[in-house]
Design a protein around this motif. Structure first.
Motif, mmCIF file in Angstrom:
data_model
loop_
_atom_site.group_PDB
_atom_site.id
_atom_site.type_symbol
_atom_site.label_atom_id
_atom_site.label_comp_id
_atom_site.label_asym_id
_atom_site.label_seq_id
_atom_site.Cartn_x
_atom_site.Cartn_y
_atom_site.Cartn_z
ATOM 1 N N ARG A 93 0.846 -1.196 0.000
ATOM 2 C CA ARG A 93 0.000 0.000 0.000
ATOM 3 C C ARG A 93 0.872 1.232 0.000
ATOM 4 O O ARG A 93 1.503 1.569 1.006
ATOM 5 N N LEU B 50 0.861 -5.078 5.722
ATOM 6 C CA LEU B 50 0.299 -5.363 7.048
ATOM 7 C C LEU B 50 0.643 -4.289 8.068
ATOM 8 O O LEU B 50 0.123 -4.297 9.176
ATOM 9 N N TYR C 12 -8.249 -25.009 -1.968
ATOM 10 C CA TYR C 12 -7.371 -23.966 -1.424
ATOM 11 C C TYR C 12 -8.009 -22.591 -1.609
ATOM 12 O O TYR C 12 -8.094 -21.797 -0.667
ATOM 13 N N THR D 72 -10.166 -15.051 4.294
ATOM 14 C CA THR D 72 -9.914 -13.647 3.996
ATOM 15 C C THR D 72 -11.157 -12.791 4.236
ATOM 16 O O THR D 72 -11.084 -11.703 4.791
ATOM 17 N N MET E 109 -0.766 -25.927 1.858
ATOM 18 C CA MET E 109 -0.517 -24.607 1.277
ATOM 19 C C MET E 109 -0.998 -23.507 2.210
ATOM 20 O O MET E 109 -0.313 -22.503 2.434
ATOM 21 N N ALA F 230 1.307 -23.186 5.080
ATOM 22 C CA ALA F 230 2.569 -22.542 4.681
ATOM 23 C C ALA F 230 2.414 -21.034 4.562
ATOM 24 O O ALA F 230 3.329 -20.277 4.857
ATOM 25 N N GLU F 231 1.239 -20.603 4.144
ATOM 26 C CA GLU F 231 1.046 -19.178 3.914
ATOM 27 C C GLU F 231 0.448 -18.461 5.103
ATOM 28 O O GLU F 231 0.225 -17.249 5.045
ATOM 29 N N GLY F 232 0.196 -19.190 6.163
ATOM 30 C CA GLY F 232 -0.248 -18.524 7.378
ATOM 31 C C GLY F 232 -1.739 -18.364 7.517
ATOM 32 O O GLY F 232 -2.202 -17.724 8.461
ATOM 33 N N TYR F 233 -2.527 -18.950 6.598
ATOM 34 C CA TYR F 233 -3.979 -18.864 6.749
ATOM 35 C C TYR F 233 -4.471 -19.796 7.847
ATOM 36 O O TYR F 233 -5.496 -19.550 8.485
ATOM 37 N N VAL G 115 -5.950 -13.646 10.322
ATOM 38 C CA VAL G 115 -5.359 -13.034 9.127
ATOM 39 C C VAL G 115 -5.984 -11.692 8.814
ATOM 40 O O VAL G 115 -5.728 -11.128 7.753
ATOM 41 N N PRO H 245 -5.356 -8.670 9.533
ATOM 42 C CA PRO H 245 -4.492 -7.589 9.031
ATOM 43 C C PRO H 245 -3.769 -7.966 7.744
ATOM 44 O O PRO H 245 -3.113 -7.119 7.140
ATOM 45 N N LEU H 246 -3.884 -9.248 7.319
ATOM 46 C CA LEU H 246 -3.206 -9.672 6.087
ATOM 47 C C LEU H 246 -3.819 -9.052 4.850
ATOM 48 O O LEU H 246 -3.230 -9.057 3.785
ATOM 49 N N ILE H 247 -5.042 -8.596 4.965
ATOM 50 C CA ILE H 247 -5.789 -8.259 3.767
ATOM 51 C C ILE H 247 -6.026 -6.754 3.693
ATOM 52 O O ILE H 247 -7.026 -6.250 4.179
ATOM 53 N N PRO H 248 -5.128 -6.032 3.105
ATOM 54 C CA PRO H 248 -5.361 -4.594 2.990
ATOM 55 C C PRO H 248 -6.496 -4.328 2.016
ATOM 56 O O PRO H 248 -6.641 -5.023 1.013
ATOM 57 N N ALA H 249 -7.309 -3.344 2.336
ATOM 58 C CA ALA H 249 -8.343 -2.950 1.390
ATOM 59 C C ALA H 249 -7.664 -2.313 0.186
ATOM 60 O O ALA H 249 -6.824 -1.428 0.349
ATOM 61 N N PRO H 250 -7.994 -2.771 -1.019
ATOM 62 C CA PRO H 250 -7.381 -2.126 -2.176
ATOM 63 C C PRO H 250 -7.777 -0.660 -2.210
ATOM 64 O O PRO H 250 -8.890 -0.314 -1.828
ATOM 65 N N ARG H 251 -6.900 0.178 -2.592
ATOM 66 C CA ARG H 251 -7.302 1.569 -2.772
ATOM 67 C C ARG H 251 -6.722 2.070 -4.079
ATOM 68 O O ARG H 251 -5.682 1.582 -4.521
#
Lengths: 470, 470
Positions: A164, A291, B21, B29, B62, B65-68, B82, B84-90
């Motif tokens: 971001r 993050l 997956y 998410t 998988m 491994a990726e932390g989900y 998770v 905070p893993l997912i930022p809102a697209p802007r």
């Protein structure tokens, strides 16, 4: 000298003062006029030569300015000692031969990529278009990089890596070495570093005057739990694909890392997101930067591996709070990437060519990864341990054949297969079942991989068997 | 969670494990599966979903491994936190507008050059040819630069600047900033610097951790006589064209400078030969490097001004004795200039295009210099003093109109003419008859020069007259 023994050539198109200048400079250079010799007065020289006083004054003035003559006030003009000014020309040495290394039949290089996967024709076409627009691009550009490129990078990073940022936080430079070198003095004196870790980054940070504090890596990446007691004010970390173990840092540990930073606002995290483009299984883990709620992550990226190593374009994403310090320290520095190349890259990104070529390359590299993993598994069976096979163009193989790391490397070298032991990069993670080697496969195709592994199996197993027989 | 409430889409071409997956990652998410929730056992999930155990294991592996997901030994698999893993697209911020500066009608810039003099079509044609040969150039190249380019630079430097070196002493880099920045830590702690001097070099050396010792400049350049008592171990100097006074250092002083170095083998001279290509009167004075019998001169050159500032190619010529230290310190660093651009430059040099375009540009700039000098002389007559008009794309004018330097600069700014006072670059040389301004004319044509000087005459003389009336 009573007079200047020169005659003007009426066919010479140059002004008289230039002819006089050239003649005198030539005579002095050739040693025909000795150091210390006094020239006739300007007036008498002008009379003798049949030229104006101004012509003589102009020529002598030039020669004085350049050190051929010396003017002593109230005395006159003298020939200077210029003998050492004139080096004897010598032929340029023959060009060194292109670097070749014929020693190796197969090289498991961690730095090589397969440039035949790069859509060179498209790049060349875009470069041609950019060159046609060139006049505007030949002059000084923005120090931080072309606006078009920074915008395209911001879009790419948001979409693919969850980074971001606004384009004005992006700084474009001629590769990661350059940018990390500039960054080093801004990190404070004590920087935590992964062990094993990336030797090039280690060297650049040390050259930048930083004291590195090594922290061990385990199978989930850097041991973040040891960070607080290390006294580091900053950390260099490869969370998406630890170099060289290939570990992906899980979310929990990522959050711990951000919590460490958040505990003190001066702390900084340098996230080298190296090879995250080449994730083969599952979707990529978003970047640490995305993050980070407090703006303490500096994101380091490069196109060297995803485009072509011969094209040098890297970038930093700086937290907004660092931008002022950066601009102050590097005020007046020019961007190190040619504007033509920046614009070519910008169009390559914005036109979707980058994503398409990346997808194509990823497919190819996945097949190679599969070939390598398949060959290793079928050769070494249940004794084999693999690390870091999900991402990037190398993996770590622990073949479990009862040899030391040194034996693994030397027996490979004996059959002209180049590879490095894991401990080349620093003490390996604790708890591994045996010694390992790092196998970069970016430059090997599937056939070469199969052949190279077949050779390694012979070298490692047969020799092991023979050793057992003795 | 009793079972995984997903159904497979028979139309989905992806493997089952990937569909599983993706579905799980999406649910996690989106927050539909809460952190801490326990998943059903793999066996029961496989049975419920009607897929093989392997499919479930692969997908969950998988996600772990990726932390989900988190796996707790002997307990099971849990959803990780998770959020905070997912930022809102802007949306990306709008691109900053191209840098424009409408404040000035005329800018006497010391850094600008006239890029319309660059043979852009020839460059583009060569670049096209190089791109056609590209595959070999896309991979890693020699760290020091392309052999072809280093050979061409060695030939050029010997012929035009009397620099004596083999190609292996040449290091190519993305502009002078980069190379001088790398060089700084090799110069020892205390480096003599010209006052007035080049601000960019000052900043780069200071950023490189060097302590600068300012030495004054007179009308023959740096006061070499003060060097011995300065305690410096190295010096940065512009002997061909002192920045900003334009002084050419005469031979005697050059030899004194080399004698200072020869007195102690650790001493180094950094010769920045900046703008020596643009010598208008007489033949260029050979470089210091070519006079140096002991290998203590480091020659710094750039093509930024002689080609185009938007193309970043500079070089160092290192004494042979320094090469080892350089290679050791910077082992593993890649060359910062794209190989395509290096090869383009090499062909541009070797084909004679560089010399031809330089000669053409020199002729154009000479006419501008003549126009500027002529306008200044006819406007300010015998009160005018000029410094440094023989070389380079700027000169220093002391108009002798009875104004302070600040008044000269501010009155120019008031009529939107940009120029800098000489003291901007540090204390001016002693013994000048009055204050001076630095007039860079690289970007102004002859008509613009005449107009700008006419404006300056009004601003400086009329205002002076008005001030006298009061």
């Amino acid at each position: 000298m009573e007079f200047i023994p020169m005659t003007f050539d009426p066919a010479d198109p140059r002004p008289l003062y230039q002819q006089l200048y050239s003649w005198l400079a030539g005579e002095i250079t050739a040693g025909h006029l000795a150091a210390g010799e006094k020239l006739p007065s300007k007036r008498s020289a002008a009379a003798n030569l049949g030229v104006s006083l101004n012509t003589v004054e102009t020529a002598l003035g030039m020669l004085i300015a350049e050190g051929y003559l010396t003017s002593r006030p109230r005395s006159g003009v003298y020939v200077a000692d210029v003998s050492p000014l004139i080096p004897a020309p010598r032929p340029a040495a023959p060009l060194p031969a292109a670097e070749q290394d014929e020693r190796w039949s197969y090289r498991f290089s961690t730095s090589g990529v397969d440039v035949s996967l790069f859509p060179q024709k498209i790049w060349a076409r875009i470069a041609r278009e950019v060159n046609a627009d060139a006049p505007a691009l030949l002059n000084h550009g923005p120090a931080e990089g072309e606006a078009a490129l920074r915008g395209a990078i911001a879009d790419y990073l948001l979409g693919l890596r969850g980074v971001r940022c606004d384009p004005d936080q992006i700084l474009v430079g001629a590769g990661m070495e350059y940018l990390l070198g500039l960054l080093a003095p801004l990190l404070g004196g004590r920087v935590a570093f992964e062990r094993p870790g990336y030797p090039k980054a280690r060297r650049i940070l040390e050259n930048g005057g930083v004291t590195l504090v090594d922290l061990p890596v385990d199978r989930a990446g850097l041991r973040v739990d040891l960070l607080a007691e290390s006294g580091a004010t900053a950390i260099y970390v490869t969370p998406s694909h630890q170099f060289p173990t290939g570990a992906t840092m899980p979310v929990g540990r990522r959050l711990d890392l951000l919590r460490w930073a958040a505990a003190d606002p001066v702390r900084l995290i340098v996230e080298d997101d190296y090879d995250s483009e080449f994730r083969f299984d599952g979707k990529p883990v978003p970047s640490l930067q995305g993050l980070d709620p407090h703006g303490q992550v500096i994101y380091v990226g490069t196109f060297s591996r995803s485009i072509a190593p011969g094209i040098r374009i890297g970038y930093l994403v700086l937290p907004r709070a660092l931008l002022g310090r950066w601009r102050q320290r590097f005020a007046g520095y020019s961007c190190t990437v040619s504007r033509l190349e920046q614009q070519t890259m910008a169009r390559f990104l914005a036109g979707g060519h980058f994503t398409r070529s990346l997808n194509r390359a990823r497919g190819q590299y996945r097949r190679r990864r599969d070939a390598l993993v398949g060959a290793l598994r079928s050769s070494f069976g249940k004794d084999l341990t693999l690390l870091g096979a999900h991402t990037g163009l190398h993996l770590v193989a622990l073949p479990g054949v009862g040899l030391t790391e040194r034996e693994l490397v030397e027996r490979a070298a004996a059959i002209s297969v180049e590879l490095r032991g894991l401990s080349y990069y620093g003490a390996p993670p604790d708890g591994l079942p045996g010694p390992g080697v790092v196998l970069g496969y970016g430059t090997l195709d599937e056939g070469q991989i199969a052949d190279a592994i077949a050779l390694l199996v012979k070298a490692w197993k047969n020799q092991g068997a023979e050793a057992g027989k003795m």
